[in-house]
Design an enzyme around this catalytic site. Structure first.
Site, PDB file in Angstrom:
ATOM      1  N   MET A  30      43.375  68.912 163.540  1.00 26.43           N
ATOM      2  CA  MET A  30      44.762  69.039 163.605  1.00 26.43           C
ATOM      3  C   MET A  30      45.037  70.521 162.893  1.00 26.43           C
ATOM      4  SD  MET A  30      46.228  65.357 162.346  1.00 26.43           S
ATOM      5  CE  MET A  30      46.019  65.261 160.725  1.00 26.43           C
ATOM      6  N   HIS A  37      35.485  72.213 158.972  1.00 30.32           N
ATOM      7  CA  HIS A  37      35.797  72.291 160.513  1.00 30.32           C
ATOM      8  C   HIS A  37      34.640  73.277 161.015  1.00 30.32           C
ATOM      9  CE1 HIS A  37      39.951  71.468 159.289  1.00 30.32           C
ATOM     10  NE2 HIS A  37      39.825  70.213 160.123  1.00 30.32           N
ATOM     11  N   GLU A 148      31.879  63.255 158.588  1.00 31.61           N
ATOM     12  CA  GLU A 148      31.753  61.790 157.861  1.00 31.61           C
ATOM     13  C   GLU A 148      32.871  62.110 156.812  1.00 31.61           C
ATOM     14  OE1 GLU A 148      27.728  61.709 156.758  1.00 31.61           O
ATOM     15  OE2 GLU A 148      27.000  61.408 158.904  1.00 31.61           O
ATOM     16  N   LYS A 149      33.624  63.029 156.524  1.00 30.50           N
ATOM     17  CA  LYS A 149      34.500  63.146 155.344  1.00 30.50           C
ATOM     18  C   LYS A 149      35.409  61.754 155.687  1.00 30.50           C
ATOM     19  CE  LYS A 149      37.731  64.571 152.669  1.00 30.50           C
ATOM     20  NZ  LYS A 149      39.017  63.950 153.377  1.00 30.50           N
ATOM     21  N   ASP A 150      35.941  61.723 157.041  1.00 28.21           N
ATOM     22  CA  ASP A 150      36.755  60.810 157.224  1.00 28.21           C
ATOM     23  C   ASP A 150      35.762  59.592 158.056  1.00 28.21           C
ATOM     24  OD1 ASP A 150      39.490  61.770 156.436  1.00 28.21           O
ATOM     25  OD2 ASP A 150      38.882  63.182 158.074  1.00 28.21           O
TER      26      ASP A 150
HETATM   27  O1  PAF Z   1      40.552  64.086 161.722  1.00 26.34           O
HETATM   28  C1  PAF Z   1      41.432  64.730 162.011  1.00 26.34           C
HETATM   29  O2  PAF Z   1      41.659  65.907 161.846  1.00 26.34           O
HETATM   30  C2  PAF Z   1      42.327  64.097 163.099  1.00 26.34           C
HETATM   31  O3  PAF Z   1      42.402  62.378 162.684  1.00 26.34           O
HETATM   32  C3  PAF Z   1      41.902  64.006 164.465  1.00 26.34           C
HETATM   33  C4  PAF Z   1      40.444  63.483 164.739  1.00 26.34           C
HETATM   34  C5  PAF Z   1      41.813  65.245 165.046  1.00 26.34           C
HETATM   35  C6  PAF Z   1      42.858  63.164 165.615  1.00 26.34           C
HETATM   36  O4  PAF Z   1      44.284  63.664 165.542  1.00 26.34           O
END
Ligand code: PAF
Length: 282
Positions: A30, A37, A148-150
């Protein structure tokens, strides 16, 4: 690095890449890119011939009372970072390309969506699963890398991909942390200096819980005491829980083996999320 904002152009790029027999690794984001990232981009680089990054602040995964309008955006900065990271293609869809008027189809994942973030943010994982499914189809990615953070998000996406036979391999990448242990997150930018100083306590306390469980202590009492300590320090936990790593079901009392420790805590108006692998010795 090619920047694409139009679905037809993306489709043409996908057809040309397939004709050339080159694989694609996708990193869905996002935006507001940080070192976490960029580690996912590097992983995609290692595993695929070409790397695409999508940048789309997905309205479908934000609830009515959530921070969609305040979500950090920095397109120019993101593109500069991606150029430096060796990204080949950036997919920057406008909202109308993702959700044209009349769009009425969403992906609802049960199982790992339930509880934790699924309970705290109703509809969130429907939005995540829907946008990821669309991104996989649009780009034709062979693999997609998620942090893996999320952790719960990763399990939800894996479940959806398995259940709907999507031809994409999901790769999880370990959480990237600051020197003091705080997991990188776009939302960290909203922490005030005193909040930023306090934030690493969450990961430190979680590390302590994992250490004591590895020595054989029973999880229940440790989790309760740690939750109370975090709250007293000003990190108010929404949850601090031990779960089965893939199903996200609560870890049964007395079971031994590989579990996952999950935490969400509020610090000011920022919700910190973290998780760590936990081993309960037999
Ligand atoms: O983790 C994120 O940034 C978002 O949930 C994703 C996977 C890009 C989906 O919008």
């Amino acid at each position: 690095m090619r920047i694409i904002r139009d679905l037809t152009e993306l489709r043409d790029a996908r057809i040309a890449r397939r004709a050339a027999g080159r694989s694609l690794g996708l990193v869905p984001t996002m935006g507001a890119l940080h070192r976490g990232h960029l580690a996912l981009v590097a992983e995609a680089r290692r595993q695929a011939d070409e790397v695409a990054v999508s940048i789309f602040v997905n309205p479908l995964q934000f609830g009515p009372n959530e921070d969609l309008s305040r979500y950090p955006r920095d397109e120019a900065g993101d593109l500069e970072k991606l150029r430096g990271a060796g990204c080949d293609l950036v997919w920057l869809p406008p909202v109308e390309a993702m959700y044209p008027p009349g769009a009425a189809t969403t992906i609802e994942v049960g199982g790992p969506s339930e509880g934790f973030e699924g309970a705290a943010r109703p509809g969130h994982f429907r939005g995540v699963a829907t946008v990821c499914t669309k991104l996989f189809h649009q780009t034709g990615a062979d693999l997609a890398v998620f942090g893996e953070k999320d952790w719960q998000q990763l399990q939800v996406v894996r479940r959806a991909v398995a259940d709907l036979d999507m031809p994409v391999r999901i790769v999880g990448h370990p959480t990237v942390r600051e020197e003091d242990g705080l997991a990188f997150s776009s939302r960290n930018a909203r922490l005030s200096p005193p909040e930023r100083a306090l934030a690493p306590v969450l990961a430190q306390e979680m590390g302590g819980v994992i250490g004591r469980m590895a020595e054989g202590a029973a999880p229940g009492a440790i989790l309760a005491a740690t939750g109370a300590r975090l709250a007293a320090a000003g990190l108010v936990p929404d949850y601090l829980a031990l779960v089965e790593p893939d199903t996200m079901r609560p870890w049964p009392e007395g079971r031994r083996g590989e579990a996952r420790l999950l935490a969400a805590a509020r610090l000011g108006d920022v919700r910190l999320l973290d998780n760590m692998a936990a081993r309960l010795p037999g």
